[in-house]
Design a protein around this motif. Structure first.
Motif, short mmCIF file in Angstrom:
data_model
loop_
_atom_site.label_atom_id
_atom_site.label_comp_id
_atom_site.label_asym_id
_atom_site.label_seq_id
_atom_site.Cartn_x
_atom_site.Cartn_y
_atom_site.Cartn_z
N VAL A 1 0.83 -1.21 0.00
CA VAL A 1 0.00 0.00 0.00
C VAL A 1 0.86 1.25 0.00
O VAL A 1 0.63 2.20 -0.76
CB VAL A 1 -0.95 -0.01 1.21
CG1 VAL A 1 -1.67 1.33 1.34
CG2 VAL A 1 -1.97 -1.14 1.09
N LEU A 2 1.89 1.27 0.86
CA LEU A 2 2.78 2.44 0.92
C LEU A 2 3.50 2.67 -0.40
O LEU A 2 3.61 3.81 -0.87
CB LEU A 2 3.81 2.25 2.05
CG LEU A 2 3.30 2.47 3.47
CD1 LEU A 2 4.38 2.13 4.49
CD2 LEU A 2 2.85 3.92 3.66
N ASN A 3 3.99 1.61 -1.01
CA ASN A 3 4.69 1.76 -2.29
C ASN A 3 3.76 2.32 -3.36
O ASN A 3 4.17 3.19 -4.16
CB ASN A 3 5.26 0.41 -2.74
CG ASN A 3 6.43 -0.03 -1.89
OD1 ASN A 3 7.12 0.80 -1.28
ND2 ASN A 3 6.68 -1.33 -1.83
N ASN A 4 2.53 1.86 -3.40
CA ASN A 4 1.56 2.38 -4.38
C ASN A 4 1.25 3.85 -4.12
O ASN A 4 1.15 4.64 -5.06
CB ASN A 4 0.27 1.56 -4.33
CG ASN A 4 0.45 0.16 -4.90
OD1 ASN A 4 1.34 -0.07 -5.73
ND2 ASN A 4 -0.38 -0.77 -4.47
N LEU A 5 1.08 4.22 -2.84
CA LEU A 5 0.80 5.62 -2.51
C LEU A 5 1.96 6.53 -2.90
O LEU A 5 1.76 7.61 -3.47
CB LEU A 5 0.52 5.75 -1.01
CG LEU A 5 -0.81 5.17 -0.51
CD1 LEU A 5 -0.87 5.24 1.02
CD2 LEU A 5 -1.99 5.90 -1.12
N ILE A 6 3.19 6.09 -2.60
CA ILE A 6 4.36 6.91 -2.91
C ILE A 6 4.53 7.08 -4.42
O ILE A 6 4.82 8.18 -4.91
CB ILE A 6 5.62 6.29 -2.27
CG1 ILE A 6 5.52 6.38 -0.75
CG2 ILE A 6 6.88 6.99 -2.76
CD1 ILE A 6 6.60 5.62 -0.02
N ARG A 7 4.35 5.99 -5.16
CA ARG A 7 4.47 6.09 -6.61
C ARG A 7 3.42 7.04 -7.19
O ARG A 7 3.71 7.85 -8.07
CB ARG A 7 4.33 4.71 -7.24
CG ARG A 7 5.57 3.85 -7.13
CD ARG A 7 5.50 2.67 -8.09
NE ARG A 7 4.40 1.79 -7.78
CZ ARG A 7 4.50 0.73 -6.98
NH1 ARG A 7 5.67 0.44 -6.42
NH2 ARG A 7 3.46 -0.04 -6.74
N THR A 8 2.20 6.94 -6.69
CA THR A 8 1.13 7.83 -7.18
C THR A 8 1.43 9.28 -6.81
O THR A 8 1.21 10.20 -7.63
CB THR A 8 -0.22 7.40 -6.58
OG1 THR A 8 -0.45 6.02 -6.86
CG2 THR A 8 -1.36 8.22 -7.18
#
Length: 477
Positions: free
Chosen positions: A418-425
């Motif tokens: 979840v964190l990786n997806n949020l940071i990429r977005t």
């Protein structure tokens, strides 16, 4: 009114008395007759859920008779009930309320009302109560949560939550209109008097009134009081059992297991066989070391002694047992979480684990269709209790309060993913910093975190401005 009209429930010989008129006339027996009573269905479900009442428990021991027909002994026959219904029900409960409901307010200027709401949830142990109610409904097809408003020891209005179900000694009655809205609810229960007598009570709830009824020798004694909440203070849970449709498979599985245990008792220990022409003795069922003694034959085969062993159950029986286990779980939408299935999954991601539990997720999503409505009713009822009974000064705020609820994943999300997806977005410009903070699963208080970030930025800007001023006067490093 003559005796015929009293019996038939007609006034003036033309009209049947309504439910409300019967209550107003304290005709409790006839009023209850107009309410829905699911006791037969509930009792049938409980017989399946309570393994001590399974049909396999009625299996009789086998009588062993002598040559003259006299009873020598009773050979024990195994009765092995399998608690599949309990297992299935608990798995369904975990996937719906394994983590508590997440509440939030969708209105502005209602912080005090929302704070009062969250405090009542905690004080009444709401999360534990709704889990209890769901477990009972999954086993019995119905249960209820009663929100009881009373005066505490300090003389202040307070509320507690009591779970109601047949297995807890409650008899549930209710009435609904054509739109499936609850219009009346009744709870029957027994209490012991100081003299040891057991007396049956019946509490009937409508939006306007509460009727406290006590069974006496000739009819009922009824105390009528106003309902301070203005709503029926009950959430009624209704569903089919979580093990609905697999009862026959469970019964067959129990029969096979019990018979197999008898066979194991008789044949699993090796028997010593002597070859001859006459059997002198036969082994007893319960003997650990069994042997058969045979008299040798003069002209027959050469005498021989060997062990006779039973290798295993037939392949067809083994396949049937495996097939029944699979069908019971699949048809009740229950994943197999046995040790054999879960070992070696220590490094599996949350997404992969959810895919493995797809059957339970499908079932939980089905239950959310009704429990989403139950949660909305709970929010509406609780705010009415606060505004009308507990904290009247917050009534206007409670009327404006709009609550939202969310069912949470039982095993949580894969935080790293979840964190990786949020940071990429966020880095791609598709998400604001505020949204990133609000959606971050490791941040508990998003607003407090935003305030800390603003303070940090202001300090950094002030320090930068101070360094710039020092550079103008040539005093900076």
């Amino acid at each position: 009114m003559n005796i015929f009209n009293w019996i038939t429930g007609k006034s003036g010989g033309t009209e049947t008395l309504s439910f409300e008129e019967l209550l107003a006339g304290k005709n409790v027996g006839r009023a209850i007759a107009l309410m829905t009573d699911n006791e037969k269905r509930v009792n049938k479900s409980l017989r399946v859920y309570n393994i001590s009442e399974h049909n396999i428990m009625e299996r009789k021991d086998k009588p062993v008779l002598g040559k003259d027909g006299e009873l020598l002994r009773l050979d024990r026959r195994w009765k092995i009930p399998i608690p599949y219904p309990v297992y299935i029900n608990e798995i369904a409960l975990v996937f719906l309320y394994g983590k508590p409901l997440k509440w939030s307010q969708a209105s502005e200027g209602t912080d005090r009302a929302f704070q009062a709401f969250t405090e009542i949830l905690e004080r009444t142990r709401f999360d534990a109560k709704i889990r209890h109610a769901k477990r009972l409904a999954g086993a019995e097809t119905q249960s209820a949560m009663l929100f009881h408003v009373y005066r505490n020891d300090e003389g202040k209005a307070d509320v507690l939550i009591k779970t109601l179900a047949k297995s807890l000694g409650d008899h549930i009655y209710f009435r609904k209109d054509q739109f499936d809205r609850l219009t009346a609810f009744a709870r029957g229960y027994s209490l012991k008097k100081d003299d040891g007598r057991e007396v049956y009570h019946l509490d009937i709830y409508t939006k306007e009134k509460i009727y406290r009824c006590e069974k006496v020798n000739f009819g009922w004694e009824v105390d009528e009081e106003a309902n301070p909440v203005g709503k029926i203070p009950v959430i009624l849970f209704e569903q089919e059992t979580e093990f609905d449709g697999v009862e026959g498979m469970i019964e067959r599985r129990e029969w096979i297991t019990s018979v197999l245990a008898d066979v194991n008792d008789r044949f699993s220990s090796p028997m010593l066989v002597s070859i001859g022409d006459k059997v002198l003795s036969l082994p007893e069922k319960m003997e650990d070391a069994k042997s058969i003694h045979i008299k040798p034959s003069e002209n027959g085969p050469k005498a021989d002694v060997r062990y006779l062993t039973w290798d295993s159950a037939s392949e067809s029986k083994k396949l049937e047992v495996e097939d029944l286990d699979r069908l019971i779980l699949n048809n009740s939408f229950t994943p197999d979480i046995s040790y054999e299935q879960l070992r070696g999954l220590s490094g599996i991601s949350g997404r992969a684990l959810k895919l493995m539990m797809t059957l339970a997720v499908i079932k939980a999503d089905k239950r959310k269709e009704t429990h989403d409505e139950y949660a909305s009713r709970i929010g509406s009822l609780m705010t009415a209790i606060i505004g009308n009974a507990l904290q009247v000064g917050l009534k206007q705020e409670c009327d404006r309060l709009r609550l939202q609820h969310e069912f949470q994943e039982p095993f949580g999300d894969d935080v790293e993913a979840v964190l990786n997806n949020l940071i990429r977005t966020y880095n791609a410009g598709g998400l604001s910093l505020d949204s990133l903070i609000e959606m971050n699963p490791i941040i508990r208080d998003a607003e407090a975190e935003k305030a800390r970030i603003r303070e940090q930025r202001e300090r950094e800007m002030e320090e930068e401005a101070q360094r710039a001023r020092m550079d103008v006067f040539g005093t900076a490093d």
